[in-house]
Design an enzyme around this catalytic site. Sequence first.
Site, PDB file in Angstrom:
ATOM      1  N   TYR A  81      -0.275  -1.537 -12.001  1.00  0.00           N
ATOM      2  CA  TYR A  81      -1.709  -1.493 -12.530  1.00  0.00           C
ATOM      3  C   TYR A  81      -1.824  -0.800 -14.106  1.00  0.00           C
ATOM      4  O   TYR A  81      -2.774  -0.151 -14.151  1.00  0.00           O
ATOM      5  CB  TYR A  81      -2.347  -0.570 -11.530  1.00  0.00           C
ATOM      6  CG  TYR A  81      -2.334  -1.264 -10.245  1.00  0.00           C
ATOM      7  CD1 TYR A  81      -2.845  -2.632  -9.642  1.00  0.00           C
ATOM      8  CD2 TYR A  81      -1.384  -0.762  -9.032  1.00  0.00           C
ATOM      9  CE1 TYR A  81      -2.607  -3.332  -8.537  1.00  0.00           C
ATOM     10  CE2 TYR A  81      -1.061  -1.510  -7.595  1.00  0.00           C
ATOM     11  CZ  TYR A  81      -1.788  -2.370  -7.540  1.00  0.00           C
ATOM     12  OH  TYR A  81      -1.434  -3.194  -6.333  1.00  0.00           O
TER      13      TYR A  81
ATOM     14  N   GLY B 241       0.735  -1.396   0.080  1.00  0.00           N
ATOM     15  CA  GLY B 241      -0.060   0.076  -0.029  1.00  0.00           C
ATOM     16  C   GLY B 241       0.871   1.492  -0.074  1.00  0.00           C
ATOM     17  O   GLY B 241       0.341   2.248  -0.120  1.00  0.00           O
TER      18      GLY B 241
ATOM     19  N   CYS C  38     -14.286   5.011 -28.419  1.00  0.00           N
ATOM     20  CA  CYS C  38     -15.528   5.795 -28.450  1.00  0.00           C
ATOM     21  C   CYS C  38     -16.277   6.066 -27.257  1.00  0.00           C
ATOM     22  O   CYS C  38     -17.416   5.570 -26.901  1.00  0.00           O
ATOM     23  CB  CYS C  38     -16.343   4.980 -29.698  1.00  0.00           C
ATOM     24  SG  CYS C  38     -15.564   4.472 -31.035  1.00  0.00           S
ATOM     25  N   GLU C  39     -15.356   6.673 -26.265  1.00  0.00           N
ATOM     26  CA  GLU C  39     -16.079   7.045 -25.084  1.00  0.00           C
ATOM     27  C   GLU C  39     -15.364   8.370 -24.379  1.00  0.00           C
ATOM     28  O   GLU C  39     -14.230   8.186 -24.515  1.00  0.00           O
ATOM     29  CB  GLU C  39     -15.812   6.036 -23.864  1.00  0.00           C
ATOM     30  CG  GLU C  39     -16.395   4.780 -24.284  1.00  0.00           C
ATOM     31  CD  GLU C  39     -16.397   3.608 -22.986  1.00  0.00           C
ATOM     32  OE1 GLU C  39     -16.318   4.218 -21.743  1.00  0.00           O
ATOM     33  OE2 GLU C  39     -16.486   2.578 -23.087  1.00  0.00           O
TER      34      GLU C  39
ATOM     35  N   TYR D 226      -9.730   5.634 -11.957  1.00  0.00           N
ATOM     36  CA  TYR D 226      -9.357   6.192 -10.609  1.00  0.00           C
ATOM     37  C   TYR D 226      -8.913   7.573 -10.474  1.00  0.00           C
ATOM     38  O   TYR D 226      -8.585   7.956  -9.658  1.00  0.00           O
ATOM     39  CB  TYR D 226      -7.934   5.441  -9.790  1.00  0.00           C
ATOM     40  CG  TYR D 226      -8.191   3.957  -9.866  1.00  0.00           C
ATOM     41  CD1 TYR D 226      -8.831   3.285  -9.135  1.00  0.00           C
ATOM     42  CD2 TYR D 226      -7.065   3.263 -10.690  1.00  0.00           C
ATOM     43  CE1 TYR D 226      -8.877   1.894  -9.333  1.00  0.00           C
ATOM     44  CE2 TYR D 226      -7.140   1.910 -10.545  1.00  0.00           C
ATOM     45  CZ  TYR D 226      -7.818   1.152  -9.839  1.00  0.00           C
ATOM     46  OH  TYR D 226      -7.814  -0.187  -9.788  1.00  0.00           O
TER      47      TYR D 226
ATOM     48  N   GLY E 101       3.453  -3.871  -3.914  1.00  0.00           N
ATOM     49  CA  GLY E 101       3.223  -3.677  -5.591  1.00  0.00           C
ATOM     50  C   GLY E 101       3.596  -2.631  -6.177  1.00  0.00           C
ATOM     51  O   GLY E 101       4.459  -2.451  -6.773  1.00  0.00           O
ATOM     52  N   ARG E 102       2.646  -1.636  -5.813  1.00  0.00           N
ATOM     53  CA  ARG E 102       2.880  -0.353  -6.725  1.00  0.00           C
ATOM     54  C   ARG E 102       4.136   0.082  -6.408  1.00  0.00           C
ATOM     55  O   ARG E 102       4.784   0.676  -7.640  1.00  0.00           O
ATOM     56  CB  ARG E 102       1.688   0.615  -5.849  1.00  0.00           C
ATOM     57  CG  ARG E 102       1.848   1.873  -6.924  1.00  0.00           C
ATOM     58  CD  ARG E 102       0.601   2.786  -6.097  1.00  0.00           C
ATOM     59  NE  ARG E 102      -0.417   2.394  -6.021  1.00  0.00           N
ATOM     60  CZ  ARG E 102      -1.575   2.456  -6.835  1.00  0.00           C
ATOM     61  NH1 ARG E 102      -1.465   2.789  -7.925  1.00  0.00           N
ATOM     62  NH2 ARG E 102      -2.699   1.964  -6.382  1.00  0.00           N
TER      63      ARG E 102
ATOM     64  N   GLU F 197       3.894  -6.737   1.429  1.00  0.00           N
ATOM     65  CA  GLU F 197       3.527  -7.112   0.095  1.00  0.00           C
ATOM     66  C   GLU F 197       3.279  -5.762  -0.753  1.00  0.00           C
ATOM     67  O   GLU F 197       2.315  -5.410  -1.100  1.00  0.00           O
ATOM     68  CB  GLU F 197       1.962  -7.775   0.327  1.00  0.00           C
ATOM     69  CG  GLU F 197       1.953  -8.823   1.424  1.00  0.00           C
ATOM     70  CD  GLU F 197       0.371  -9.247   1.616  1.00  0.00           C
ATOM     71  OE1 GLU F 197      -0.522  -8.288   1.371  1.00  0.00           O
ATOM     72  OE2 GLU F 197       0.227 -10.462   1.967  1.00  0.00           O
TER      73      GLU F 197
END
Length: 421
Positions: free
Chosen positions: A375, A239, A346-347, A318, A277-278, A275
Amino acid sequence: MDHFLYRGGALHAEDVPVAEIAAAVGTPFYCYSTATLSRHFRLFDEALEGVDHLVCYAMKAASNQAILKTLAALGAGMDVVSGGEYARARAAGVPGERIVFSGVGKTREEMRQALEGGIRQFNVESEPEMVALNEVALSLGLRAPITLRVNPDVDAKTHAKIATGKSENKFGIPIARAREVYAEAAALKGLEVVGIDVHIGSQLTDLEPFRQAYEKVAELTGMLRADGHDIRRLDLGGGLGIPYTRSNEAPPLPTEYGQLIKDTLGHLGCELEIEPGRLVAGNAGILVSEVIYLKSGEGRDFLILDAAMNDLIRPAMYDAYHDIVPVREPAPGAEQAPYDVVGPVCESGDTFARARMLPPLAAGDLVAFRSAGAYGAVMSSEYNTRPLVPEVLVHEHQFAVIRARPSFDEIINRDTIPEWL
Ligand SMILES: *Cc1c(COP(=O)(O)O)cnc(C)c1O
């Protein structure tokens, strides 16, 4: 700190010009730096020096086999959240005793797979999961090593979609009920309680929520030991946030985080697991894209790229900010102008940035999204039948494609036609 720097007017990944990779691979593509990955892993490992510990890389952040092998060679364990990730970790040569299995919805099939293949521990998140794991372990004649993930009810002060430590979140067992659930676990013959697990969220930029959570874990350790449980391992989750902008307030460093861990939990004589990750992968990767068109709109100019939300979903999902930099270094003092940076999907959600100040850019120029290593590729899809973008790993002056771009035929032939058509 990362190894994506301008040299001689050109953005480099370590010793390789990014434009050279683009010429060989085509855009868009993800590019990772071995030196940055290794450096960030080592920062965590060194931050816990002096205490018995294992850094289990949360591989959901970036799970290419070459990335896993790079980290495994440095002694990394892995935090997996699915049978697929477990299989990836094993295929990268990580032994079962260095793999922890997290996640709120482990299936019996996944439990069986990890028990048969070898596992350091399951981080169990609910009573029904505990009962299922007990049954699976007994059916195999094994005992499953477990921690229970407790939800400490602290506010991680991060984006709502990635906060996990408040009582309203789906994760873990309310810490107030922990003693009761540990007693139930101890009565199940297929389980062996080895410790406590906690993970309060992602992209935390303040140590205070960690402090609150870890103090609660320390207190719980004492209570559970008094109840007769052999609490010998604490899994502290991941985190820690990364700087997505250079102007941003700097998030705490792994050394400060490590010191906090030692201060709050170091006296308990437990083996500690973290743990991350980021922070390991985030700044070790960029997404490189080409400008297709410059389109003048009403009161704004659009920079239309060949990368889209399917390749990097973080801004759409996010509201994430990514620095966007030209691959050719802008002239000193080059005037900047505001652009809406968008992809071809197309959004309207396919917008990477609004009114972003950028130096002059033209069709055909390359840009890089920084801090895209975590991510990024793992959350990409083939929406709009846009092929999954390739991944490239750089090591000093070498680079290699570590996941190739599929051809249209490969994509189409993954579908099968029923016999009535
Ligand atoms: C996502 C996750 C992590 C990693 O979080 P980062 O913010 O990437 O460090 C660690 N542990 C668990 C249980 C997770 O779900």
